[in-house]
Enzyme design. Sequence first.
Site, PDB file in Angstrom:
ATOM      1  N   SER A 178       0.846  -1.201   0.000  1.00 20.85           N
ATOM      2  CA  SER A 178       0.000   0.000   0.000  1.00 20.85           C
ATOM      3  C   SER A 178       0.881   1.250   0.000  1.00 20.85           C
ATOM      4  O   SER A 178       1.650   1.457  -0.937  1.00 20.85           O
ATOM      5  CB  SER A 178      -0.956  -0.037   1.192  1.00 20.85           C
ATOM      6  OG  SER A 178      -1.942   0.955   1.083  1.00 20.85           O
ATOM      7  N   ASP A 217     -10.222  -3.657  -5.122  1.00 21.64           N
ATOM      8  CA  ASP A 217      -9.451  -2.605  -4.460  1.00 21.64           C
ATOM      9  C   ASP A 217      -9.622  -1.316  -5.260  1.00 21.64           C
ATOM     10  O   ASP A 217      -9.370  -1.306  -6.474  1.00 21.64           O
ATOM     11  CB  ASP A 217      -7.972  -3.016  -4.422  1.00 21.64           C
ATOM     12  CG  ASP A 217      -7.069  -1.974  -3.785  1.00 21.64           C
ATOM     13  OD1 ASP A 217      -7.541  -0.887  -3.419  1.00 21.64           O
ATOM     14  OD2 ASP A 217      -5.858  -2.267  -3.664  1.00 21.64           O
ATOM     15  N   HIS A 222      -8.086  -4.768  -0.876  1.00 17.55           N
ATOM     16  CA  HIS A 222      -6.817  -4.073  -0.678  1.00 17.55           C
ATOM     17  C   HIS A 222      -6.002  -4.714   0.448  1.00 17.55           C
ATOM     18  O   HIS A 222      -6.488  -4.919   1.557  1.00 17.55           O
ATOM     19  CB  HIS A 222      -7.081  -2.599  -0.354  1.00 17.55           C
ATOM     20  CG  HIS A 222      -5.819  -1.804  -0.209  1.00 17.55           C
ATOM     21  ND1 HIS A 222      -4.984  -1.527  -1.283  1.00 17.55           N
ATOM     22  CD2 HIS A 222      -5.225  -1.226   0.870  1.00 17.55           C
ATOM     23  CE1 HIS A 222      -3.959  -0.812  -0.869  1.00 17.55           C
ATOM     24  NE2 HIS A 222      -4.076  -0.630   0.438  1.00 17.55           N
TER      25      HIS A 222
END
Length: 325
Positions: free
Chosen positions: A163, A270, A299
């Site tokens: 991320s 996501d 995600h």
Amino acid sequence: MAAKKIVRPVFDNPFLNITVNPDGTVKRDPEARNPPISDPNSTSSVLSKDVILDPNKKTWIRLYVPKMATPPPTAKLPLIFYYHGGGFIFCNADTSIYDVFCKGLVEKLGAMVISLDYRLAPEHRLPAAYEDAADVFLWVKTAGDEWVTRFADLENCFLCGTSAGANLAYHAGLRFAAMAGDLEKLKIRGLILHHPYFSGSKRTGSEQKLADDPLLPLYAIDRMFDLSLPEGVIDHDHEYSNPIANGGSKNVDRMRELGWRVLVTGCFDDPLVDAGLECAQMLEGKGVGTERFFGDGYHAMEVFDPTMSGPLYDAIKEFMASCAT
């Protein structure tokens, strides 16, 4: 065999209630954090230790090695520089989910991992975290740490993040490419961008479709970049948030010249998946060897649910092997 059912996590999600205090800091609730495990007599298959990186910046790193590597093997281990997620606002290197993920990297890949506890925004806006990553490169080169000396193959290094950590890995790579001449002891083979946190002013299809995502809604994507981009930035087409803005960084060309490869991963539920695909397309267009690993899920799924991480670890292992040939 039936595919494993994907179940979204249930937890106190900080992304849904980002509160800025009057002093400009962000409210951060206590989170599960894991201590290092340095006792070789422990039941853990992975040993870890924490080392101060820069006392003035209050940065530190957690080093991981497989316990079976003590005494060290004949062949040294690939070295993965890892960066945790959290939107540049939340989490730490010892946050439980990221500590577990790093242990998995060690166990499944047979690698040494150095995970960075970087400075968080908005107290320390970007590029502070990128600068902290550069500090780690210099530390590895000069510190003479016993574990690094015994276990790490410094000619077989990778930058990996989840991320916001994947965003950090990408920008750390750009910085390394620019300063590679000063880091001759380290050889980066590739970047592993796990569900990268990228977003621009123009909404992608996945951002529009998944604007109300229960884990990472569009509000949170925007708010965390508002709080982490440099003061005065007026939109999200900044190079730190949108890697394809203005055609991408000139240092991507340097990555290609150095022979680096990039693995971009993502999941189709996501909101950030399209931005990750756009980044992969940009890298391919500039001649950087780029591989993709995309599938069903949400995600950072493999971090939130370690039972889903097997295929990702397999893809990373295969990618790393391809970079060595």
